[in-house]
Design a protein around this motif. Structure first.
Motif, mmCIF file in Angstrom:
data_model
loop_
_atom_site.group_PDB
_atom_site.id
_atom_site.type_symbol
_atom_site.label_atom_id
_atom_site.label_comp_id
_atom_site.label_asym_id
_atom_site.label_seq_id
_atom_site.Cartn_x
_atom_site.Cartn_y
_atom_site.Cartn_z
ATOM 1 N N HIS A 20 34.711 42.417 35.708
ATOM 2 C CA HIS A 20 35.768 42.308 34.808
ATOM 3 C C HIS A 20 36.103 40.895 34.716
ATOM 4 C CE1 HIS A 20 40.234 42.070 34.093
ATOM 5 N NE2 HIS A 20 39.992 42.557 33.116
ATOM 6 N N TYR A 21 36.489 40.513 33.360
ATOM 7 C CA TYR A 21 36.927 38.951 33.347
ATOM 8 C C TYR A 21 37.806 39.011 32.344
ATOM 9 C CZ TYR A 21 33.225 38.452 29.441
ATOM 10 O OH TYR A 21 32.711 38.529 28.370
ATOM 11 N N LEU A 22 38.632 37.990 32.182
ATOM 12 C CA LEU A 22 39.683 37.414 30.950
ATOM 13 C C LEU A 22 39.088 36.232 30.260
ATOM 14 C CD1 LEU A 22 43.034 37.681 32.787
ATOM 15 C CD2 LEU A 22 41.915 39.675 31.836
ATOM 16 N N ASP A 23 38.958 36.514 29.002
ATOM 17 C CA ASP A 23 38.526 35.569 28.121
ATOM 18 C C ASP A 23 39.590 35.070 27.187
ATOM 19 O OD1 ASP A 23 37.214 33.918 26.200
ATOM 20 O OD2 ASP A 23 35.438 35.337 25.844
ATOM 21 N N TRP A 24 40.089 33.653 27.303
ATOM 22 C CA TRP A 24 41.137 33.223 26.752
ATOM 23 C C TRP A 24 40.671 32.666 25.320
ATOM 24 C CZ3 TRP A 24 46.386 33.412 27.814
ATOM 25 C CH2 TRP A 24 46.510 33.833 29.201
ATOM 26 N N ALA A 26 40.336 33.441 22.435
ATOM 27 C CA ALA A 26 41.176 33.716 21.210
ATOM 28 C C ALA A 26 42.568 33.492 21.013
ATOM 29 C CB ALA A 26 40.948 35.322 21.142
ATOM 30 N N ALA A 27 42.838 32.558 22.237
ATOM 31 C CA ALA A 27 44.309 32.052 22.217
ATOM 32 C C ALA A 27 44.333 30.557 21.731
ATOM 33 C CB ALA A 27 44.636 32.137 23.721
ATOM 34 N N GLY A 28 43.276 30.324 20.945
ATOM 35 C CA GLY A 28 43.497 28.803 20.207
ATOM 36 C C GLY A 28 42.706 27.799 20.324
ATOM 37 N N ALA A 29 41.856 27.922 21.278
ATOM 38 C CA ALA A 29 40.867 27.003 21.459
ATOM 39 C C ALA A 29 39.915 26.801 20.298
ATOM 40 C CB ALA A 29 40.072 27.106 22.936
ATOM 41 N N PRO A 30 39.388 25.464 20.170
ATOM 42 C CA PRO A 30 38.420 25.458 18.963
ATOM 43 C C PRO A 30 36.954 26.236 19.386
ATOM 44 C CG PRO A 30 38.785 23.452 19.978
ATOM 45 C CD PRO A 30 39.813 24.352 20.675
ATOM 46 N N PRO A 31 36.275 26.516 18.360
ATOM 47 C CA PRO A 31 35.013 27.082 18.885
ATOM 48 C C PRO A 31 33.896 26.627 19.722
ATOM 49 C CG PRO A 31 35.391 27.338 16.344
ATOM 50 C CD PRO A 31 36.289 26.408 16.938
ATOM 51 N N ASP A 32 33.892 25.289 19.533
ATOM 52 C CA ASP A 32 33.156 24.327 20.601
ATOM 53 C C ASP A 32 33.844 23.801 21.682
ATOM 54 O OD1 ASP A 32 34.971 22.833 19.377
ATOM 55 O OD2 ASP A 32 33.324 21.197 18.740
ATOM 56 N N ALA A 33 34.858 24.703 22.026
ATOM 57 C CA ALA A 33 35.737 24.007 23.461
ATOM 58 C C ALA A 33 35.044 24.191 24.487
ATOM 59 C CB ALA A 33 36.970 24.869 23.327
ATOM 60 N N LEU A 34 35.250 23.380 25.632
ATOM 61 C CA LEU A 34 34.498 23.335 26.727
ATOM 62 C C LEU A 34 34.823 24.531 27.498
ATOM 63 C CD1 LEU A 34 35.479 19.619 28.324
ATOM 64 C CD2 LEU A 34 33.183 20.887 27.952
ATOM 65 N N PRO A 35 33.859 25.073 28.089
ATOM 66 C CA PRO A 35 34.293 26.540 29.133
ATOM 67 C C PRO A 35 34.668 26.036 30.190
ATOM 68 C CG PRO A 35 31.903 26.446 28.239
ATOM 69 C CD PRO A 35 32.508 25.026 27.733
ATOM 70 N N VAL A 36 35.509 26.767 30.700
ATOM 71 C CA VAL A 36 36.125 26.198 32.173
ATOM 72 C C VAL A 36 36.147 27.902 32.781
ATOM 73 C CG1 VAL A 36 38.033 25.637 33.462
ATOM 74 C CG2 VAL A 36 37.676 24.349 31.483
ATOM 75 N N VAL A 37 35.124 27.993 33.855
ATOM 76 C CA VAL A 37 35.126 29.269 34.692
ATOM 77 C C VAL A 37 35.857 29.087 35.873
ATOM 78 C CG1 VAL A 37 33.585 30.975 35.674
ATOM 79 C CG2 VAL A 37 32.697 29.755 33.562
ATOM 80 N N CYS A 38 36.730 30.154 36.052
ATOM 81 C CA CYS A 38 37.807 30.237 37.146
ATOM 82 C C CYS A 38 37.525 31.311 38.078
ATOM 83 C CB CYS A 38 39.212 30.060 36.661
ATOM 84 S SG CYS A 38 39.710 29.161 35.369
ATOM 85 N N VAL A 39 37.485 31.085 39.600
ATOM 86 C CA VAL A 39 37.181 31.996 40.592
ATOM 87 C C VAL A 39 38.349 32.020 41.448
ATOM 88 C CG1 VAL A 39 35.408 32.939 42.032
ATOM 89 C CG2 VAL A 39 34.629 31.513 40.227
ATOM 90 N N HIS A 40 38.713 33.285 41.806
ATOM 91 C CA HIS A 40 40.090 33.469 42.421
ATOM 92 C C HIS A 40 39.884 33.626 43.715
ATOM 93 C CE1 HIS A 40 39.305 37.577 43.263
ATOM 94 N NE2 HIS A 40 38.865 37.974 41.901
ATOM 95 N N GLY A 41 41.071 33.665 44.626
ATOM 96 C CA GLY A 41 40.792 33.556 46.117
ATOM 97 C C GLY A 41 40.814 35.261 46.440
ATOM 98 N N TYR A 42 40.617 35.235 47.925
ATOM 99 C CA TYR A 42 40.405 36.694 48.728
ATOM 100 C C TYR A 42 41.670 37.850 48.353
ATOM 101 C CZ TYR A 42 40.054 39.898 52.509
ATOM 102 O OH TYR A 42 39.954 40.975 53.352
ATOM 103 N N ARG A 59 42.700 23.678 24.382
ATOM 104 C CA ARG A 59 41.698 22.689 24.155
ATOM 105 C C ARG A 59 40.587 23.018 25.244
ATOM 106 N NH1 ARG A 59 45.953 19.240 27.670
ATOM 107 N NH2 ARG A 59 47.219 21.157 26.959
ATOM 108 N N ALA A 60 40.568 24.243 25.867
ATOM 109 C CA ALA A 60 39.106 24.834 26.599
ATOM 110 C C ALA A 60 39.159 26.223 26.479
ATOM 111 C CB ALA A 60 39.576 24.138 28.039
ATOM 112 N N ARG A 61 38.047 26.711 26.750
ATOM 113 C CA ARG A 61 37.767 28.146 26.685
ATOM 114 C C ARG A 61 38.081 28.719 28.236
ATOM 115 N NH1 ARG A 61 32.381 31.845 25.665
ATOM 116 N NH2 ARG A 61 33.252 33.823 25.989
ATOM 117 N N ILE A 62 38.896 29.132 28.486
ATOM 118 C CA ILE A 62 39.072 29.514 29.863
ATOM 119 C C ILE A 62 38.754 31.089 30.128
ATOM 120 C CG2 ILE A 62 40.805 29.946 31.921
ATOM 121 C CD1 ILE A 62 40.838 26.838 30.640
ATOM 122 N N ILE A 63 37.705 31.191 31.166
ATOM 123 C CA ILE A 63 37.191 32.309 31.377
ATOM 124 C C ILE A 63 37.393 32.491 32.979
ATOM 125 C CG2 ILE A 63 35.099 33.876 31.737
ATOM 126 C CD1 ILE A 63 33.966 31.830 29.409
ATOM 127 N N ALA A 64 38.193 33.642 33.369
ATOM 128 C CA ALA A 64 38.327 33.958 34.649
ATOM 129 C C ALA A 64 37.878 35.371 35.093
ATOM 130 C CB ALA A 64 40.164 33.913 34.909
#
Length: 286
Positions: A20-24, A26-42, A59-64
């Motif tokens: 499962h992941y959360l893709d941000w 659609a929250a306002g980033a431009p189509p070519d925004a930098l991807p930022v992949v986030c990995v959580h703690g224990y 300003r970034a495509r945040i993917i957690a």
């Protein structure tokens, strides 16, 4: 009341498990925004990055992503919860998403997964942020393992669960109530009888309690080979990352930067002014 920005929840199957992941995006980033992949703690889930994402998603495509055995991601039937398993999931996950180059952010356990990925795929990373974690385990890691092993299995209602989380984590207690509820819903679910229980695979918890500690995900020698800009985000009150280890990491990394978050323990939420400004610098430089 103003509605808060929300991500789109998605699933992707990698290595035989539905993650499962959360893709941000659609929250306002431009189509070519930098991807930022986030990995959580224990003890956490993808929702741990939601507060940060709301501040950066223009300003970034945040993917957690929820790590296997956590949140809404599938549990491993074989009990495969080593760093190599988790880093393998991350590698397959970004490949499936078609992310050729991206920024990687890892908090605590997620930072160890990120290190393991980085040394195997160094040229894929535009930048790396390691939030309050290093190669060497410190006393706080044992504290967290023991705390999880001793915590109640269930709570009569969500408010009781929220109160327990406030009592066991000063950082959680200091967060806005909306954030407390959001992060709690990432790690807890309501049961048919109305009680609330943890989403984490009990087999994972048992492994942490009964097996010898995992070896470091990377060696210091390997850390010295990472070519990308790397921020070490350190909470000055942390018992998981000492100042000594944090400074050694910065000295070892070819492009290391120490980001000091004053008066905060393990782990910074990444919306503290020092941490948020540092992440904005990474985005601007990438």
């Amino acid at each position: 009341m103003t509605m808060r920005l929300q991500p789109v929840a998605k699933h992707l199957t990698v290595n035989g498990l539905a993650l499962h992941y959360l893709d941000w995006s659609a929250a306002g980033a431009p189509p070519d925004a930098l991807p930022v992949v986030c990995v959580h703690g224990y003890t956490s889930s993808a929702q741990a990055f939601s507060a940060m994402a709301r501040r950066l998603c223009d300003r970034a495509r945040i993917i957690a992503v929820d790590v296997r055995g956590h949140g809404e991601s599938q549990w491993s039937g074989e009990g495969a919860y080593r760093y190599a398993d988790q880093a393998g999931d991350l590698a397959a996950f970004v490949d499936r998403l078609g992310l050729d180059r991206f920024i990687l952010v890892g908090t605590s356990m997620g930072g160890r997964i990120a290190m393991a990925y980085a040394v195997r795929h160094p040229r894929r990373l535009l930048a790396l942020a390691l939030n309050d974690i290093g190669p060497d385990a410190e006393l706080g890691s044992s504290r967290i393992t023991t705390m999880v092993g001793n915590r109640p299995d269930s709570f009569p209602n969500l408010e009781a669960a929220l109160e327990y989380r406030r009592q066991t984590s000063p950082i959680t207690a200091a967060r806005p109530l909306e954030d407390q509820r959001e992060t709690a819903l990432g790690v807890l679910r309501e049961r048919p009888d109305g009680s609330w229980g943890w989403k984490m695979d009990p087999a994972y918890i048992e492994q942490r309690l009964t097996r010898a500690a995992q070896p470091p995900p990377v060696s210091w020698t390997a850390l010295a080979t990472l070519p990308c800009p790397t921020q070490i985000i350190w909470g000055t009150d942390s018992d998981v990352l000492s100042e000594t280890q944090a400074r050694r990491m910065v000295e070892t990394l070819p492009k290391g930067e120490l980001v000091t978050v004053h008066g905060v323990g393990h782990a910074p939420t990444l919306v503290e002014p020092e941490a948020l400004s540092a992440l904005e610098r990474l985005l601007a430089a990438a």
